[in-house]
Design a protein around this motif. Structure first.
Motif, PDB file in Angstrom:
ATOM      1  N   ALA A  54       8.547   6.932  14.844  1.00  0.00           N
ATOM      2  CA  ALA A  54       9.695   5.818  15.019  1.00  0.00           C
ATOM      3  C   ALA A  54      10.469   6.431  16.429  1.00  0.00           C
ATOM      4  N   SER A  55      11.124   5.481  17.203  1.00  0.00           N
ATOM      5  CA  SER A  55      11.792   5.985  18.376  1.00  0.00           C
ATOM      6  C   SER A  55      12.883   6.851  18.163  1.00  0.00           C
ATOM      7  N   PHE A  56      13.627   7.634  19.068  1.00  0.00           N
ATOM      8  CA  PHE A  56      14.611   8.652  18.699  1.00  0.00           C
ATOM      9  C   PHE A  56      15.689   7.689  18.146  1.00  0.00           C
ATOM     10  N   GLY A  57      16.060   6.535  18.689  1.00  0.00           N
ATOM     11  CA  GLY A  57      17.257   5.648  18.009  1.00  0.00           C
ATOM     12  C   GLY A  57      16.850   5.169  16.832  1.00  0.00           C
ATOM     13  N   PHE A 109      10.271   1.728   7.082  1.00  0.00           N
ATOM     14  CA  PHE A 109      10.087   3.195   7.725  1.00  0.00           C
ATOM     15  C   PHE A 109       9.894   4.080   6.245  1.00  0.00           C
ATOM     16  N   GLU A 110       9.112   5.075   6.868  1.00  0.00           N
ATOM     17  CA  GLU A 110       9.189   6.224   5.690  1.00  0.00           C
ATOM     18  C   GLU A 110       8.962   7.523   6.370  1.00  0.00           C
ATOM     19  N   GLU A 115       8.502  13.871   9.662  1.00  0.00           N
ATOM     20  CA  GLU A 115       8.498  13.067  10.618  1.00  0.00           C
ATOM     21  C   GLU A 115       8.972  11.528  10.363  1.00  0.00           C
ATOM     22  N   VAL A 116       9.740  10.590  10.803  1.00  0.00           N
ATOM     23  CA  VAL A 116      10.056   9.347  10.537  1.00  0.00           C
ATOM     24  C   VAL A 116       9.015   8.326  11.280  1.00  0.00           C
ATOM     25  N   LEU A 117       8.429   7.741  10.399  1.00  0.00           N
ATOM     26  CA  LEU A 117       7.379   6.756  10.664  1.00  0.00           C
ATOM     27  C   LEU A 117       7.610   5.355  10.871  1.00  0.00           C
ATOM     28  N   ALA A 118       7.190   4.604  11.607  1.00  0.00           N
ATOM     29  CA  ALA A 118       7.497   2.985  11.482  1.00  0.00           C
ATOM     30  C   ALA A 118       6.176   2.491  11.136  1.00  0.00           C
ATOM     31  N   VAL A 119       6.306   1.749  10.076  1.00  0.00           N
ATOM     32  CA  VAL A 119       5.101   1.219   9.558  1.00  0.00           C
ATOM     33  C   VAL A 119       5.189  -0.666   9.731  1.00  0.00           C
ATOM     34  N   VAL A 120       4.105  -1.043  10.376  1.00  0.00           N
ATOM     35  CA  VAL A 120       4.266  -2.370  10.736  1.00  0.00           C
ATOM     36  C   VAL A 120       3.690  -2.947   9.241  1.00  0.00           C
TER      37      VAL A 120
END
Length: 262
Positions: A54-57, A109-110, A115-120
């Motif tokens: 994920a982005s920092f924001g 998100f997970e 690490e925070v990952l963005a999952v489409v």
């Protein structure tokens, strides 16, 4: 202190990433350095699909969401007033097209290895648009009160960013020629600027579908995950090294408190 000694000490304080970037620019020369800088700032599609950091924001907002699950501070509420004749089925099709176009709107998100990952997640794309018809309520005050209650029901529940979706949407009919498209979206995937883009795309999709045309917008080549990939690459190359060093120095010795991963 001589200029040579000062330069040597400044180089010694550079991080490995900064030294590598400096070496590359010295090899390329002045014009090459300018080109390298331009190339560094260009955002391109990430090399691999699938879950991405994920982005920092986004990471910051995700951590705030899981650390304060009762908070609604980052729920974004939005209503689009629609006057005149409206085809609800065409609008539902348009909403689906817009959510499909913007990957962030169907992302969950997970956390994995810290690490925070963005999952489409395509399964989070809405298949229908709930229609709430208040046109049968003849008293204006009753209709308004019921409309506000429905807005509250849509806007106030917290979002589960781990399972998604990060948005809720419904169509409110106040009269045959008066509708309101209601949206509640978590700030992790939207802001004021992107909200304007989504509204523009929705209007374009409805215009195209109502006229029996194919979508006339250009295919999106970049998504939010591509920006996040670029952002992480920039940091690895030392773009924020000076800022990070400043914070490390000023936070040295701070209490070891923070957000624990649930």
């Amino acid at each position: 202190m001589s200029a040579e000694r000062d330069l040597a000490e400044r180089r010694a304080r550079l991080t490995p990433a900064q030294r590598a970037l400096l070496a590359r620019r010295l090899r390329n020369g002045a014009s090459g350095a300018a080109n390298a800088e331009a190339e560094d700032w260009s955002i391109t599609p990430r090399p691999q699909p699938g879950p991405a950091p994920a982005s920092f924001g986004q990471r910051r907002l995700f951590l705030l969401a899981i650390s304060r699950p009762e908070s609604l501070a980052y729920n974004v509420y939005y209503a689009v007033s629609l006057r005149g004749s409206l085809d609800a089925a065409v609008l539902a099709r348009s909403v689906r097209a817009v959510v499909e176009r913007h990957e962030a709107l169907h992302t969950r998100f997970e956390t994995r290895d810290g690490e925070v990952l963005a999952v489409v997640a395509p399964e989070l794309i809405p298949t229908s648009l709930p229609l709430i018809d208040l046109s049968g309520l003849t008293a204006a005050a009753t209709r308004e009160a019921e409309g506000l209650r429905i807005v509250g029901e849509l806007a106030t529940p917290r979002f589960d960013l781990r399972s998604g979706p990060p948005l809720r949407i419904a169509l409110l009919r106040a009269a045959p020629a008066e509708h309101f498209l209601l949206l509640a979206v978590h700030h992790v995937v939207i802001d004021g600027w992107t909200l304007a883009l989504i509204t523009r795309d929705l209007a374009q999709a409805y215009e195209d579908f109502a006229a029996g045309r194919r979508l006339s917008w250009r295919t999106r080549s970049l998504q939010s995950a591509d920006f996040a990939h670029w952002q992480h690459r920039r940091v690895r190359e030392g773009a924020l090294a000076e800022d990070l060093d400043w914070w490390r120095r000023h936070l040295a010795g701070a209490p070891p408190e923070g957000i624990s991963w649930p």
